[in-house]
Design an enzyme around this catalytic site. Structure first.
Site, PDB file in Angstrom:
ATOM      1  N   LYS A   1     -22.310  13.242 -13.605  1.00  0.00           N
ATOM      2  CA  LYS A   1     -21.216  14.194 -13.768  1.00  0.00           C
ATOM      3  C   LYS A   1     -21.149  15.079 -12.523  1.00  0.00           C
ATOM      4  CE  LYS A   1     -19.298  17.561 -17.047  1.00  0.00           C
ATOM      5  NZ  LYS A   1     -19.451  18.240 -18.353  1.00  0.00           N
TER       6      LYS A   1
ATOM      7  N   GLU B   1     -20.037  18.685 -35.904  1.00  0.00           N
ATOM      8  CA  GLU B   1     -19.614  19.867 -36.654  1.00  0.00           C
ATOM      9  C   GLU B   1     -19.933  19.762 -38.139  1.00  0.00           C
ATOM     10  OE1 GLU B   1     -17.258  19.633 -32.906  1.00  0.00           O
ATOM     11  OE2 GLU B   1     -17.652  18.202 -34.542  1.00  0.00           O
TER      12      GLU B   1
ATOM     13  N   ARG C   1     -12.961  19.917 -38.232  1.00  0.00           N
ATOM     14  CA  ARG C   1     -13.684  18.661 -38.435  1.00  0.00           C
ATOM     15  C   ARG C   1     -14.768  18.786 -39.502  1.00  0.00           C
ATOM     16  NH1 ARG C   1     -13.215  15.630 -33.381  1.00  0.00           N
ATOM     17  NH2 ARG C   1     -15.398  15.037 -33.369  1.00  0.00           N
TER      18      ARG C   1
END
Length: 654
Positions: free
Chosen positions: A287, A376, A404
């Site tokens: 990344k 979540e 969610r």
């Protein structure tokens, strides 16, 4: 500012143009694409490190596949900048995340190359699988590809999709982009498993042997399902099938390979495009690749704002006076204070320790604060489990991500009346991230659940006091505390804790003519509007309601008895929200006042700065003042006369 792309990139208006280049030129395309992303994001802002990490993958996918006929789904989508630039949006890219400009995420209405709208994690495999099943049903030779990061792979939805894909016989490819990062570093057993695969000599031998075999096979139009089965049987012995999680799910596993080797990626993708059935390619990337500072501190450079691309200096506004902190930082530091006072206080967040500032407690009290990954649902229910054992758990989830875990709140928390504190960061409009991230609906979707307490602070002091109240033993309900993204209003915010009576609002200002009822941070907009209105001889009352459930009925009786015009202000959808609760009270008690509701309208709100979106949605200070003036005018009330004296001071004739 005019930013010029490189000589090859400036002639790529579609993947068809990319395919005109030879393989040797792809290295230069990758360099130019990476530099263009750096140039634009440094000047105009946006997500940064994620797209740099998939430059080679973006080029390889559009070079090897027949997009947009072949369906390409990017998980989350903040890594899709290269994809956007290669698919006809290069010149418009500086408008990315700007008001009326390009979305920061793939969006179906923006381009035919954006096959699926994304923004939340872990949806790509399910979506691509649905596309692949539809293609098979219609007899189309259409390929489906899901690009998912290892952080997104931690969510249960990704495993549900892989479980289905493995028995579907659908022609799809899952590309696992493994960089050990989501926004913060990844956590959990899956991360360790992928690390073991990436460093295992056995798996690396498996990878090399697979590609050697592929190179000798007659891959092309004559490549049959029978050949694929023979390939699988031939390589199965290289690694014990039961030791590979993906193979156990009946997904043909290939990799890991270097995700920054453009030649290898193109060859691999072209080969895999000819292999039928569900399969997964594991690539290893960095990344922030190509920008040294982003490689070194990937969390910091996930979305750094504007910066000097040469020195790496991130531009910050300079202030001469102390500034209010971000609400998230008030939460994070207050958590430590509460935990030091109460040994039962614990913290949970699903992959947002930096964004929620729970990182402060995780660093100081690692045994009492947890990042559970992009999960979540699990975050809500593990919090419920802790609460059954007497813990006072603060579960911090962004408002839009809380959607969610809705069933877990109903089934595992509310029905059992467990005193979990749900801290909803980024409640209301969030700005440039747009509709996938706006926290517009939490008031409405929580207000209908029994046993819930729903609150919102108007400032930092109120947030601290609500948090303090929520962890008291006397608070025996689940408590929602919602607060917005960004700064508050109190530079001196470390105030002593005071308990707040659940369900009690406060009258901030008495007045005449009109009453303004605010919920949460927009109460500050009302305060600004009132200052302006008083110079015009209009004197509205102001009530900070604090709670929408239970709502302060004593205050509401006072309001509807005294005022014929009531204006409600909230940073949530007006459908089913705080204003609706006020209307319900008025109807039940047969009051006849006129109520004007200000808040997020019943439509999808796009992206822009918060100031732009507040204005568009008409609940900023200007809109509140206009609503009060309209109410006063409709009542036939004439404001007190105003005049300017010789000193230039405004006076009001009473």
């Amino acid at each position: 500012m005019n930013i010029t792309p490189g000589p090859l990139l400036q002639n790529i208006d579609s993947p068809a143009d990319l395919k005109k280049l030879n393989r040797e030129q792809l290295h230069q395309v990758c360099d130019e694409l990476r530099q263009y992303i750096i140039d634009v994001v440094s000047v105009y802002g946006g997500h940064f490190a994620a797209s740099l990490g998939v430059v080679e993958l973006s080029v390889a996918l559009h070079y090897a596949y027949n997009t947009p006929y072949d369906q390409l789904v990017w998980d989350v989508g903040h890594q899709a900048y290269g994809h956007k630039i290669l698919t006809g949006r290069r010149d418009a890219f500086p408008t990315n995340r700007k008001y009326n400009g390009l979305s920061g995420f793939p969006k179906r209405t923006e381009s035919e190359y954006d096959t699926f709208g994304v923004g939340h994690s872990s949806t790509s495999i399910s979506a691509a699988l649905g596309m692949a099943i539809a293609a098979k049903y219609k007899g189309e030779d259409r390929k489906s590809v899901a690009v998912i990061g290892d952080g997104s792979m931690t969510a249960g939805m990704a495993f549900e999709a892989m479980n289905h894909a493995g028995v579907s016989d659908a022609d799809m490819l899952i590309i696992l982009n493994d960089n050990c990062m989501s926004i913060d570093p990844n956590v959990g057993a899956l991360k360790e498993y992928l690390t073991d695969i990436s460093t295992s000599h056995t798996y690396n031998k498996f990878r090399d042997d697979v590609w050697n075999i592929l190179g000798k096979l007659p891959i092309g139009k004559t490549f049959s399902r029978d050949m694929a089965s023979k390939l699988e049987a031939g390589v199965k012995g290289m690694v014990n099938r039961s030791s590979n999680l993906f193979e156990a799910l009946n997904l043909r596993y290939f990799g890991p390979i270097d995700g920054h080797n453009i030649t290898k990626l193109v060859d691999t993708l072209k080969d895999l495009r000819q292999i039928p059935g569900p399969k997964i390619l594991h690539i290893v990337t960095v990344k922030g690749k190509g920008y040294a500072l982003a490689e070194k501190d990937q969390t910091k450079w996930h979305a750094p704002g504007l910066f000097d691309k040469v020195t790496g200096e991130i531009y910050k506004k300079a202030f001469t006076a102390p500034q209010p902190p971000k609400y998230q930082d008030v939460f994070g530091h207050t958590m430590i204070e509460l935990a030091e006072m109460n040994d039962k206080v614990m913290g949970v967040t699903p992959a947002m320790p930096s964004g929620s500032s729970l990182k402060f407690m995780m660093e100081k009290m690692p045994s009492r604060a947890f990042d559970v990954g992009i999960c979540e649902q699990h975050a809500a229910t593990v919090s419920a489990g802790l609460a059954t054992q007497g813990m006072r758990v603060f579960c911090n989830i962004y408002s839009s991500f809380m959607q969610r875990a809705y069933d877990q709140v109903v089934h595992d928390i509310a029905i059992q009346k467990l005193p979990v504190v749900l801290c909803l960061d980024r409640a209301g409009l969030v700005g440039e991230d747009g509709p996938t991230h706006h926290g517009a609906y939490d008031i409405a979707y929580f207000r209908c659940i029994p046993n819930m307490v729903i609150s919102a602070p108007m400032n930092e002091q109120e947030l601290r006091n609500l948090m303090y109240t929520a962890q008291l033993e006397s608070t025996g309900h689940p408590v929602v505390i919602r607060y917005p993204r960004g700064e508050g209003v109190m530079p001196e915010w470390r105030t002593p804790f005071e308990a707040i009576t659940i369900g009690k609002g406060r009258k901030l200002k008495d007045g005449k003519d009109v009453a303004i009822l605010s919920f949460g941070h927009p109460g500050n907009f009302a305060t600004t509007a009132i200052r302006e209105l008083r110079t015009e001889g209009i004197d509205p009352a102001h009530y900070d309601m604090r709670f929408v459930k239970p709502i302060d009925e004593e205050l509401l009786h006072e309001v509807f008895t005294k005022y014929k015009h009531v204006i409600t202000v909230e940073d949530g959808t007006i459908v089913g929200g705080f204003g609706s609760a006020v209307l319900e009270f008025m109807a039940r008690n047969r009051y006849q006042s006129t109520v004007t509701m200000l808040g997020i309208p019943d439509r999808i709100v796009e992206h822009g700065t918060l100031k732009e979106l507040y204005r568009e949605c008409e609940y900023d200070a200007q809109a509140i003042a206009e609503a009060v003036r309209s109410a006063v005018k409709s009542a036939g009330f004439t404001p007190s006369a105003t005049q300017v004296n010789e000193s230039g001071e405004l006076t009001i004739a009473g």
